[in-house]
Each structure stands twice: as C-alpha cells, then as structure tokens.
Scaffold this motif. Structure first.
Motif, mmCIF file in Angstrom:
data_model
loop_
_atom_site.group_PDB
_atom_site.id
_atom_site.type_symbol
_atom_site.label_atom_id
_atom_site.label_comp_id
_atom_site.label_asym_id
_atom_site.label_seq_id
_atom_site.Cartn_x
_atom_site.Cartn_y
_atom_site.Cartn_z
ATOM 1 N N SER A 1 6.590 -20.455 -136.896
ATOM 2 C CA SER A 1 6.968 -21.828 -136.571
ATOM 3 C C SER A 1 6.267 -22.257 -135.283
ATOM 4 O O SER A 1 5.997 -21.419 -134.426
ATOM 5 N N SER B 1 4.849 -21.837 -128.722
ATOM 6 C CA SER B 1 4.700 -22.828 -127.654
ATOM 7 C C SER B 1 5.907 -22.773 -126.743
ATOM 8 O O SER B 1 7.005 -22.464 -127.164
ATOM 9 N N GLY C 1 7.738 -17.306 -143.910
ATOM 10 C CA GLY C 1 8.976 -18.030 -143.662
ATOM 11 C C GLY C 1 8.842 -19.530 -143.535
ATOM 12 O O GLY C 1 9.758 -20.277 -143.839
ATOM 13 N N ALA C 2 7.701 -20.016 -143.088
ATOM 14 C CA ALA C 2 7.622 -21.415 -142.668
ATOM 15 C C ALA C 2 6.840 -22.271 -143.655
ATOM 16 O O ALA C 2 6.007 -23.077 -143.271
ATOM 17 N N ARG C 3 7.129 -22.106 -144.939
ATOM 18 C CA ARG C 3 6.385 -22.864 -145.943
ATOM 19 C C ARG C 3 6.975 -24.256 -146.126
ATOM 20 O O ARG C 3 7.468 -24.620 -147.176
ATOM 21 N N LEU C 4 6.860 -25.069 -145.109
ATOM 22 C CA LEU C 4 7.495 -26.381 -145.083
ATOM 23 C C LEU C 4 6.497 -27.505 -145.294
ATOM 24 O O LEU C 4 5.524 -27.611 -144.556
ATOM 25 N N GLN D 1 9.752 -11.507 -136.963
ATOM 26 C CA GLN D 1 9.172 -12.170 -138.125
ATOM 27 C C GLN D 1 8.005 -11.377 -138.698
ATOM 28 O O GLN D 1 7.813 -11.306 -139.917
ATOM 29 N N ILE E 1 -0.579 -28.194 -132.388
ATOM 30 C CA ILE E 1 0.494 -28.012 -133.372
ATOM 31 C C ILE E 1 0.389 -29.052 -134.462
ATOM 32 O O ILE E 1 0.602 -28.761 -135.644
ATOM 33 N N ARG F 1 0.092 -28.086 -138.355
ATOM 34 C CA ARG F 1 1.079 -28.559 -139.328
ATOM 35 C C ARG F 1 0.409 -29.380 -140.423
ATOM 36 O O ARG F 1 0.770 -29.312 -141.595
ATOM 37 N N ALA G 1 7.403 -23.570 -132.630
ATOM 38 C CA ALA G 1 8.109 -23.199 -131.400
ATOM 39 C C ALA G 1 7.954 -21.721 -131.057
ATOM 40 O O ALA G 1 8.156 -21.330 -129.911
ATOM 41 N N ASP G 2 7.568 -20.887 -132.033
ATOM 42 C CA ASP G 2 7.374 -19.461 -131.747
ATOM 43 C C ASP G 2 6.197 -19.222 -130.813
ATOM 44 O O ASP G 2 6.130 -18.192 -130.145
#
Lengths: 421, 421
Positions: A60, A65, A414-417, A403, A134, A138, A62-63
C-alpha cells in the motif's frame, strides 16, 4: 549559549525537497543552533525503491511513505513547509513559493530530485506514466488491473491480445523490476482469479534502446537478469528505440505494437532547479557543483543527489541513486553546520560505493559491489533485508516484513484495488 | 448427476452488488450446481465499518478492501463481472450493463446497498462528502491534512480558525466515529508535528437534527457517548438541522459557521434499484419485499440489505446494518439453492439481532445487545476484537491487528498521506 526561545539572529538553512538527500541533510542539521526550513510539495517522504511494489499491488502507498513532519518532528530547530517553489532569488537570498510567500535563507540546499525524461515527447507521458509518485504508481496499478477485468469480458481476440499486452520502456533497474513484477502478478491472477484468460495470452515486453538491459551492471549480471526474465515470461527487445507512444500502443521498428498498459522507465532528468537559478545546466539538466556541492555561479546555494552533477574518484559521473543523495545530504548538513557555527572551511565530498542492486523477480536479484558480485536467491534475500532495513522506522519495517512473508508464502497480492471507475 | 464440464442448462442466479449481503449470498451458492454471476462496479469488497479509520489516516485502503475475485475465486460455479448495471428487464429476465451487454438470469438478487441522502440538496455533496467509498475516505483524509498544513502557514487568525474547524453532520454511529477520530487525530498532530498551532485552536463539531446523538441506542449509552466526546474536545449541537452547506462552511440557525472540512453522515437512501425495476419504492427508496425477500411485482427478483425494506419480529423496520445484509444474503443463497435444485418452497427470513455497536474514541465504545449493554474500555476492546474477527481473511486480520497494537502503543497514525497537490 544561545537561548532558543528568544528571538535571536540564527543562521537559516532552507532545504528544498524532502527526498533521501534533503531529509539526510535536515537530520544532520537537527537540534543544532541553526534554523532549518524544509520545503516540499508533498507532505510525505516516499521510499522510491519500493514504489514498483505499489504499482504491482504488493504494498500500500502508506507502507512506503512517511509524513515529513513525523520524521523531522523531533528536531526543534526544523520547520516543515508544504509548498511549491517556483523561483530562487540568489541576489536577495530567498526562495519564492507558488502562493507568493518568500522565505529568506543564508544557505540554500536544492534537493529536488529528478523526473522522467521523455526526450522531448511530453505527450507520451499520459499514455506511458513513469514511476516517481504515489499517484503514478496507483495509476499504473489501476491500468493493469482494469485491463485484466476488461480482457475477462472481451470476446474480440485481437482486442483481448492488446488488453493483455504490457510494454515497459527502458531496461534500467526500474524497468526490470516492473517487467518482472507485472509478469508474476499477471500469471498469478490468471491462474487463480479469472475464468476466460489463459497464461499464454499474457504478454509482457521490456524494450531497451541500448544493446543490453541493466547497462550499469557487469555484463554477466545483466545476462543473468535477461535469462531469468525470459523464464518468467518477459520478452526482451534490445537495440529497440521507441518511435511513438499512443493510447493504442507503442511504435517500434516502424510498426505499432498494440498494448493497453505502458510504463516509462527510460532515463531521468533533473527537476527545474537550473531554471530557477537561471544558470546553465549540465548533462541531464543537473546543476554543476564544486567539490563542496556549492552551485557554481550562485553564492550560498548548494545542490545534491539527482539535482547535482557530480563525479566520483574515478572521474565518472555519479549515478542518480538514493545512496548518492543520502551520502551527499548527510555530508552537506555536517559541512554547513561546521561552517556556519564554527567557521570551518567546507571539505570536499567523497562518495563511498555501497553496492548497486536490482531485483528481478521472486527469488532473483543481483548485487554489484565493484570487487565482487551476488545473484540469485541469496541476493534476493539480501535485497529484501536491506530494503526493509532502509525503511524509515520500525512501524514500516514491521508492516512491510509481515506482508512480504505473507506474500512469499501465499503468492497473494494484498493491494489489488481499482479505486474508482 | 450433472457433469459440470458439459454444457448443460443450469439455473443461473445473478447477484448485483458484492457488499456484505451480495457476498454472503454468493458464498451460500458456492460450489453448487447453480451458475452464479456476481456483478459489481468495483473490483473490491469494502469493509465499511472501518472506513472511518481510512478517512482519519489510521489504516490504508487496502487493509479493509479485498478483491472480489479473490474472495470468490475458490468457487468454480461463480463468475465475477466488473460492470455497472443501468437497467433490469424482468419481462425478458436480464440485466443490462452500461456497455450494452445483457446478462440473463433465472433469479436476480439486488444487493446494491445504499448511498448518503442529501435530502434533495445534491449540491452539498461536493462540500461535505459522505463515507461510502475509498475515494471519499481518501478525499476526507486529504481535506483534513491539507487544512492543517494551510493553517500552519496561515497568519490571518479568522482564516486559521476556519481551517481548523471540522463539522460532522449527523449524529449516527458514523458521525460519532468520525468526530471522535478527527478530534483525536487533530490533537495528536498539533501536539507533535506542528509548530504554530495550539490545541485550543482545533474545533470539531458534531451536528444532529434530532434531540440526541446515537438515537437508535438506549438513552444512557447515548448520554455516555455525549459525555465522552465532550471530554475529547468534540462540541455537540443537537436539535440543529443544517440549512446550507457551501465551500465556506455550514449554515445553522440562520448564521454561517465557517469550516474547512465537512463530513456528511446524515441518513442513507437505497441505491436506484427501484428505478431499474420501475416499481414503487418504500421508505428511504428501499424495495418492498415479501417474507422470502422476493420483490413485490417483479417475478424472480429478490432484494436484501440496504436495498430492501424489511421488518423484524417486533414489526419495526430492520436497520441498514451489515449484520442484516449478511444474514439476509446467507438466508437467500440457501433458500434459492433449495428452491432451484430441490424444488423446496421458500421459507421466511428471520433476523437475529447480534447487537449494535459504535466506537467513540480510544478506549471508548458502546454495545447494545437488547437485554444488556456494555460501555467504556471493555466495550472498546470487544469492539476491536469483533471487528478484526469480521475482516475477510487472516492476512487482513494480521495487518490490522499489528497496526492497531502499534497505534495504541504510540498513538501514531501511519497513513497520513496527502496524495498529490
């Protein structure tokens, strides 16, 4: 002794940019009798070496930054300003922010980093974003995941092929990391999550204009990387300059290669610090500096990291790497403190090579320490340990470790958004 | 026995919406001889009860969202389609997607959830976003953090006051959670990270049109919440309907209350499922359904959760809560399987109240189990355990636990990211 709560005339160092170099410089000046102002456009410092993992849904944002205020909050002499510098006035000794505010300095440190170089084709950027923020990470993650979603529902075979084709432009470390991670992510998702897609429909291409990928590494390491990438399904084309980039794909060798997701990693250029100072820039837009990192022709102004053009002891230009910026930042902070507080003459910066690394895939990385090298699974484990260690604090180290271990065991990302349609 | 690899005519259930209800329904139909298609606009399921923690920088979006494909990937009879439904045609038995594709169904389950109700003032939405998606949570986080950054540099006292004023509209659980978390975040950041801001300059207001906050809870719990919020610096105004919301602030009692950050939590309305079906909607836009959750006047169509208007055994309307949607989803999945595969007549849904909860701040939550209640630190610990347990899988549980324990010990908020300027 000075009483810090009184208003006394303390020397003021202004640092523009809170990347690796700017932060190291600020920390070296922390809790001294110097007033320090750190200016950045963003409120956070970004650990760029792991940004490709955000783009490929492994971590993610935030991990990797950290709010700049949190990092520098412990130093009572440092003020953080979130703002965008638009000009520097060396004659009056101040920097000008976008909202008109002027901040005066006794010494100015320019640590503004670099941006991707589209070699005059800025219109390519919107089709093939680079990997510097970021927002871009993204954006790339979204493009990748959306392409798979569309392909799952696509009944036109040609369009399906285009949707499942990703092109990474530039065979440097970032390009290699991205191509490897995209291929691994794609194959995993096709095997587990999608019903109509087959593994052999996925195409990941890595395109390099020069004769080999990872050109800054010794030839056998770059050969190892090539072989490994081929094994995990990345097609590599060297000696292949890109001629055009459009929404439909990439043009190489006179023909259009249809692709849905394109990533740019082909060369960087320094941020516009030279323009602010109206001095002539060196190669890559970097500011020519003296041995003490002072900018030639602008009194009281210093530059470091990707912003400065410096040479190593062998006379070769120092690369645009985090370790260079960090070492120069720490060096400059200490030199400025000694000069401003004790009147010491500025020493010359000397770079210590801590080794160069690139990660290629699960269980594969390369290290070049100059006199010796490392590759394969052991290099990959060393890479992971070093990068966890380099993270800014214990919280991030813990979160990223948890993670990675989880992901190594399960191969899940985990972050497949896809944020919003 | 049916051979699943052959093309046989299997009954098909289409589920629109992969929230709590839709997912529970799909899982109950998983690995049966029914063909299931799950359609959602997003690629992920969102754990909405913790969305306020994303908005207040305590968690990352990926910590509380999970790709729908990952959750449903293990069921070989379930296909996931990322797409937006624009119409339902009960006469021909198909749903129409935005891109024109039509998907036929034998049974249709509408589990499309709810949206915030601006009571006819849609123009307020852009100034005071609600808390339904990751996009909105990130938007609110950004507004909050940016307001602090601006206030730190602001020299006009009136504007500084406006920048440091947050108004939460609506005293339900979401409003209470947001107001408490914003006040705690603000006070922490002012104490640690900012130089020119004082704690008493921060103003967090919680505005409620009715006579008390948390009106669905017993009066003594809502009194406890009021007292606790006051203690952590939230000003509460009840009997205060909002008259206007602009970029400058909120109008109440005929005067403008200047504010920089406004959050909407004042009532929900069902998604436009009633419009798709062209049937008359019940209260809050919810679809009137029979005891087996079938929509009156639309053969083969079912609705559940926030989309349906249902009553409990006491004749009271069931609230728009996750536990209602989950129970109805599981019930409907099982009922449809029994009906389609075995020809069993559909039973009537019965709601089992598992208790109602709201979290107010660090160490404070309330639980209402009907016959008994819980409040304070113990309730807060129970709240935390229950919410970790309700997360979708072990990975999320681990990540959220690690972050909560870390945050509880240090009071730090890990995700204080302003994405881009």
């Amino acid at each position: 002794m000075q009483n810090q709560s009184e208003v006394v005339k303390r020397p003021r160092v202004v640092i523009v940019g809170a990347g690796f170099g700017g932060l190291a410089c600020a920390q070296a000046l922390g809790n001294t009798a110097i007033e320090v102002v750190v200016i950045d456009r963003r409120n956070h410092n970004l650990f760029q070496p792991l940004l490709y993992q955000v783009a490929t849904a492994a971590l993610s944002p935030a991990d990797i930054s950290e709010p700049i205020r949190r990092t520098l909050g412990r130093y009572h002499n440092i003020r953080v300003v979130m703002g965008e510098v638009v000009a520097v006035h060396p004659a009056t000794g101040c920097v000008e922010l976008k909202d008109g505010e002027e901040i005066a300095y006794d010494r100015l440190v320019l640590a503004t980093g670099s941006d991707y170089n589209y070699f005059g084709h800025e219109e390519w950027r919107k089709h093939a974003p680079g990997l510097k923020s970021i927002h871009e990470a993204r954006d790339i993650r979204q493009r990748l995941l959306l392409a798979f979603e569309k392909a799952e529902r696509c009944e036109d075979e040609e369009e399906k092929r285009r949707l499942l084709t990703t092109v990474v432009i530039g065979g440097g470390p970032t390009g290699v990391e991205m191509a490897g991670a995209i291929s691994e992510l794609g194959r995993f998702m096709i095997g587990r999550d999608f019903r109509t897609l087959k593994e052999d429909q996925l195409h990941v291409l890595l395109i390099e204009a020069g004769p080999r990928i990872l050109a800054t590494f010794p030839e056998d390491l770059s050969q190892y990387a090539s072989d490994y990438l081929s094994r995990i399904g990345v097609a590599i084309r060297v000696n292949t300059p890109v001629e055009d980039v459009t929404a439909e794909g990439v043009q190489i060798g006179g023909t259009l290669l249809p692709a849905s997701c394109m990533v740019w990693g082909a060369g960087v250029k320094a941020s516009p610090a030279a323009t602010w100072l109206q001095v002539e820039a060196g190669p890559g837009g970097r500011l020519p500096v003296a041995a003490d990192l002072s900018v030639k022709g602008a009194a009281g102004v210093y530059a470091l990291g990707d912003t400065a053009f410096t040479r190593g002891e062998d006379g070769q230009p120092l690369p645009a790497l985090a370790q260079v910026a960090k070492q120069q930042g720490k060096f400059l902070g200490m030199a400025l403190a000694a000069n401003l507080l004790l009147g010491e003459a500025p020493p010359a910066f000397r770079f210590q090579n801590r080794g160069n690394t690139a990660v290629i895939g699960r269980n594969a990385a390369i290290f070049d320490f100059g006199s010796w090298q490392l590759k394969g699974r052991l290099a990959w484990m060393l890479w992971a340990i070093v990068h966890v260690y380099l993270l800014v604090n214990f919280e991030k180290r813990l979160l990223v470790s948890v993670q990675w271990i989880w992901r190594y065991a399960t191969r899940q990302r985990g972050a497949r958004l896809i944020d919003e349609t």
